[in-house]
Design a protein around this motif. Structure first.
Motif: not given
Length: 64
Positions: A7-22
């Protein structure tokens, strides 16, 4: 997650951000809970005192 390394770094960051928000949404803020608990205990103490005062006034009242 399968394919995480590709996965590109942007996609990883988006997934990590969503998990953190949850996680933040699922976990209640401890400081706010402690503050509310303190307020509730204070109000319960005041309510108990008021009930005792009411009971004393009712018992001092002459019977009708």
């Amino acid at each position: 997650m399968k394919g995480w390394k590709r996965l590109p770094d942007e996609a990883k960051a988006a997934i990590n951000g969503r998990i953190r928000a949850e996680r933040i949404a699922a976990k209640p803020p401890r400081k706010r809970l402690r503050k509310l608990g303190k307020k509730i205990r204070k109000l319960e103490t005041k309510l108990e005192a008021l009930r005792a005062e009411r009971e004393a006034l009712e018992s001092a009242r002459p019977a009708e």
